[in-house]
Design a protein around this motif. Structure first.
Motif, short mmCIF file in Angstrom:
data_model
loop_
_atom_site.label_atom_id
_atom_site.label_comp_id
_atom_site.label_asym_id
_atom_site.label_seq_id
_atom_site.Cartn_x
_atom_site.Cartn_y
_atom_site.Cartn_z
N ASP A 222 6.29 -17.10 -9.37
CA ASP A 222 5.37 -16.16 -9.99
C ASP A 222 6.09 -14.83 -10.20
OD1 ASP A 222 3.37 -18.08 -9.79
OD2 ASP A 222 2.72 -17.37 -7.83
N ARG A 223 5.51 -14.00 -11.09
CA ARG A 223 6.06 -12.67 -11.34
C ARG A 223 4.96 -11.63 -11.09
NH1 ARG A 223 6.66 -13.38 -16.77
NH2 ARG A 223 5.38 -15.20 -16.35
N VAL A 224 5.32 -10.61 -10.36
CA VAL A 224 4.35 -9.59 -9.94
C VAL A 224 4.71 -8.27 -10.62
CG1 VAL A 224 3.31 -8.40 -7.99
CG2 VAL A 224 4.14 -10.76 -7.72
N TRP A 225 3.81 -7.79 -11.48
CA TRP A 225 3.99 -6.52 -12.18
C TRP A 225 3.28 -5.44 -11.36
CZ3 TRP A 225 4.68 -6.29 -18.05
CH2 TRP A 225 5.34 -7.45 -18.53
N VAL A 226 4.05 -4.45 -10.90
CA VAL A 226 3.52 -3.39 -10.06
C VAL A 226 3.67 -2.06 -10.78
CG1 VAL A 226 3.66 -2.21 -7.83
CG2 VAL A 226 4.14 -4.68 -7.98
N LYS A 227 2.55 -1.37 -10.94
CA LYS A 227 2.52 -0.08 -11.63
C LYS A 227 2.07 1.00 -10.65
CE LYS A 227 0.89 -2.88 -15.53
NZ LYS A 227 1.79 -2.74 -16.67
N SER A 228 2.78 2.10 -10.67
CA SER A 228 2.46 3.20 -9.75
C SER A 228 2.77 4.52 -10.41
CB SER A 228 3.26 3.06 -8.45
OG SER A 228 4.65 3.03 -8.72
N ARG A 229 2.24 5.58 -9.85
CA ARG A 229 2.54 6.91 -10.35
C ARG A 229 3.94 7.32 -9.92
NH1 ARG A 229 -3.12 10.16 -9.07
NH2 ARG A 229 -4.39 9.08 -10.64
N ASP A 230 4.64 8.02 -10.79
CA ASP A 230 5.93 8.58 -10.42
C ASP A 230 5.72 9.52 -9.25
OD1 ASP A 230 8.64 9.02 -10.61
OD2 ASP A 230 8.45 10.65 -12.06
N GLY A 231 6.46 9.32 -8.19
CA GLY A 231 6.28 10.12 -6.98
C GLY A 231 5.55 9.40 -5.88
N ASP A 232 4.89 8.27 -6.19
CA ASP A 232 4.29 7.47 -5.12
C ASP A 232 5.39 6.91 -4.22
OD1 ASP A 232 1.76 7.89 -6.04
OD2 ASP A 232 1.47 5.90 -6.91
N PRO A 233 5.09 6.56 -2.98
CA PRO A 233 6.11 6.00 -2.09
C PRO A 233 6.78 4.77 -2.70
CG PRO A 233 4.12 6.53 -0.87
CD PRO A 233 3.78 6.71 -2.32
N GLU A 234 8.07 4.65 -2.48
CA GLU A 234 8.81 3.50 -2.97
C GLU A 234 8.34 2.22 -2.27
OE1 GLU A 234 11.10 3.31 -5.37
OE2 GLU A 234 10.99 5.45 -5.83
N LEU A 235 8.38 1.11 -2.99
CA LEU A 235 8.02 -0.16 -2.40
C LEU A 235 9.05 -0.56 -1.35
CD1 LEU A 235 6.98 -2.28 -5.52
CD2 LEU A 235 5.50 -1.58 -3.65
N ASP A 236 8.57 -1.03 -0.22
CA ASP A 236 9.45 -1.57 0.81
C ASP A 236 9.53 -3.08 0.60
OD1 ASP A 236 10.90 -2.26 3.01
OD2 ASP A 236 9.42 -1.60 4.49
N LEU A 237 10.46 -3.49 -0.26
CA LEU A 237 10.52 -4.90 -0.65
C LEU A 237 10.92 -5.81 0.51
CD1 LEU A 237 12.08 -4.67 -4.21
CD2 LEU A 237 9.68 -4.87 -3.55
N ALA A 238 11.55 -5.26 1.52
CA ALA A 238 11.97 -6.10 2.63
C ALA A 238 10.78 -6.74 3.33
CB ALA A 238 12.78 -5.27 3.63
N THR A 239 9.63 -6.12 3.23
CA THR A 239 8.44 -6.65 3.91
C THR A 239 7.60 -7.56 3.01
OG1 THR A 239 7.04 -4.78 3.25
CG2 THR A 239 8.33 -4.53 5.27
N THR A 240 7.97 -7.68 1.73
CA THR A 240 7.14 -8.45 0.80
C THR A 240 7.69 -9.83 0.47
OG1 THR A 240 8.28 -7.63 -1.18
CG2 THR A 240 6.48 -6.28 -0.29
N GLY A 241 9.00 -10.02 0.64
CA GLY A 241 9.61 -11.28 0.22
C GLY A 241 9.78 -11.39 -1.28
#
Length: 418
Positions: A222-241
């Motif tokens: 699957d593909r996950v499209w994530v949209k956020s405001r510039d300046g929001d905390p960066e995604l911690d991909l290590a915890t998402t897989g």
């Protein structure tokens, strides 16, 4: 002034049967038209996959477009704007840009008419963000009598009027909540373990302000499209897989992403990140049928498992599916009335027979979770028991349109008179 009627919906899959289409140039002309009509249906950008906007075949029913109603007025405190019902979201974004203002959220397509999207409770995504109708603070509409009324948030009829399906009158303008415009970012992540997605779905859908999971329900990643405001905390991909995808992506695997909004975390204007497709370009595929079903969010995992279990029966018709979340609201005919939902969207091939058969498979799979369909998509569900305030809406319709000027066979069959 009259024009030749449009003959089909945006996708070409739904024929229209209007005797003619009117495009009044101002409010006085619209009032005169409505007051002198016995049957009339409002039409927007025709991005509908059922007969909701249509007349009956052979009936002397006219369409009315408010495309000429394109004004914008910014409120003194800059927390709201008054917009003409003819604007699309893309046009509204252009008009808002000099004022440094934006909408909190958008649908996947900025090409939609604002009033039409509101009237059908069209939505973007976000566990804390309501559908586009929840941005409305006031509705102005012309009743069948030709009278003009404005219904404001907090008034008794407001929650019944906003998502009106064109059954109450012709919307001429809306007052919408706005926020300061800030740049947004978008990234696309690959989920290589789709079998466990149902167990992780709630956390995945909370990864950003707007999140879409695109899937084929066939076991492929699957593909996950994530949209956020510039300046929001960066995604911690290590915890998402999940892993970032390189290169731009189209929601439908294999299609050229040239018409899609920029990804790779590059900041850009809200209207060029929150939708999946860029303004001014062909959205989605074009030759398609769409269905969408909303279930209470607490059933998201079980509903996802149920759809995955019938995935092999969808393959012949499915181009792509999308999973999103939408926050609860109080609007009577909103699919999110009283419940935050997990929303399962399906883009089918343009073959209406195949699409209908596949949609019925999904409806059966989701039946234990009391699904509510998107009003502008293809569905066969009996929705009458799904809306606790439906009788109140019928009473509101009878009061505002006693002669049923705005009724059509779809409304009679699906919602109001059966």
């Amino acid at each position: 002034m009259t024009h030749d009627p449009r003959r089909t919906s945006w996708s070409g899959t739904v024929p229209y049967h209007f005797a003619r289409e009117h495009r009044p140039h101002d409010l006085d002309a619209l009032r005169e038209l409505v007051a002198g009509s016995t049957r009339l249906r409002p039409v927007g950008t025709a991005h509908t996959f059922n007969d909701l906007p249509d007349a009956a075949a052979g009936a002397e029913v006219a369409a009315v477009s408010v495309a000429a109603f394109d004004e914008l007025q910014v409120g003194d405190d800059r927390t709201w704007v008054r917009v003409g019902a003819g604007l699309t979201h893309a046009q509204l974004a252009v008009a808002l840009e000099p004022h440094g203002l934006a909408l909190e959220n958008l649908a996947s397509l900025p090409h939609l008419n604002v009033a039409g999207a509101v009237s059908t409770a069209t939505h973007g995504s976000g566990v804390r963000t309501g559908n586009l109708a929840t941005q409305v603070r006031a509705v102005e509409l012309v009743l069948a009598s030709g009278d003009v009324v404005t219904v404001r948030r907090g008034e008794p009829d407001f929650d019944g009027t906003v998502v009106g399906l064109g059954a109450l009158g012709v919307v001429t303008s809306l007052e919408l909540d706005v926020v300061p415009a800030v740049d947004h970012r978008q990234v696309v992540l690959l989920d290589g373990d789709p079998e466990t997605l149902p167990d992780r779905l709630a956390s995945v859908l909370a990864l950003g302000r707007s999140v879409s999971v695109f899937t084929l329900w066939d076991g492929s990643p699957d593909r996950v499209w994530v949209k956020s405001r510039d300046g929001d905390p960066e995604l911690d991909l290590a915890t998402t897989g999940l892993a970032p995808m390189t290169g731009e992506q189209h929601p439908i695997p294999g299609l050229d992403p040239v018409h899609c909004t920029a990804q790779q975390g590059v900041p850009g204007p809200w209207v060029e990140r929150l939708p999946h497709f860029r303004p001014g370009f062909l959205p989605s595929v074009g030759d398609e049928v769409q269905s969408e079903f909303h279930v209470p969010f607490e059933h998201a995992a079980d509903a996802a498992r149920a759809v995955r279990a019938v995935g092999e029966h969808l393959a012949v018709a499915l181009q792509v599916a999308e999973i999103r979340a939408v926050a609860a609201d109080t609007l009577w005919l909103s699919p999110q009335f009283g419940q935050t939902t997990c929303s399962f969207h399906f883009t089918w091939v343009g073959d209406t027979v195949l699409a209908d058969a596949a949609a019925r498979v999904v409806e059966e799979a989701l039946a234990p979770f009391a699904p509510r369909p998107h009003w502008g998509k293809h569905f066969t569900l009996d929705v009458r028991r799904a809306y606790p305030r439906l009788d109140d809406f019928r009473a509101l319709r009878d009061r505002l349109d006693p002669d049923r000027t705005f009724v059509n066979p779809w409304l009679e069959r699906v919602l109001l008179d059966g």
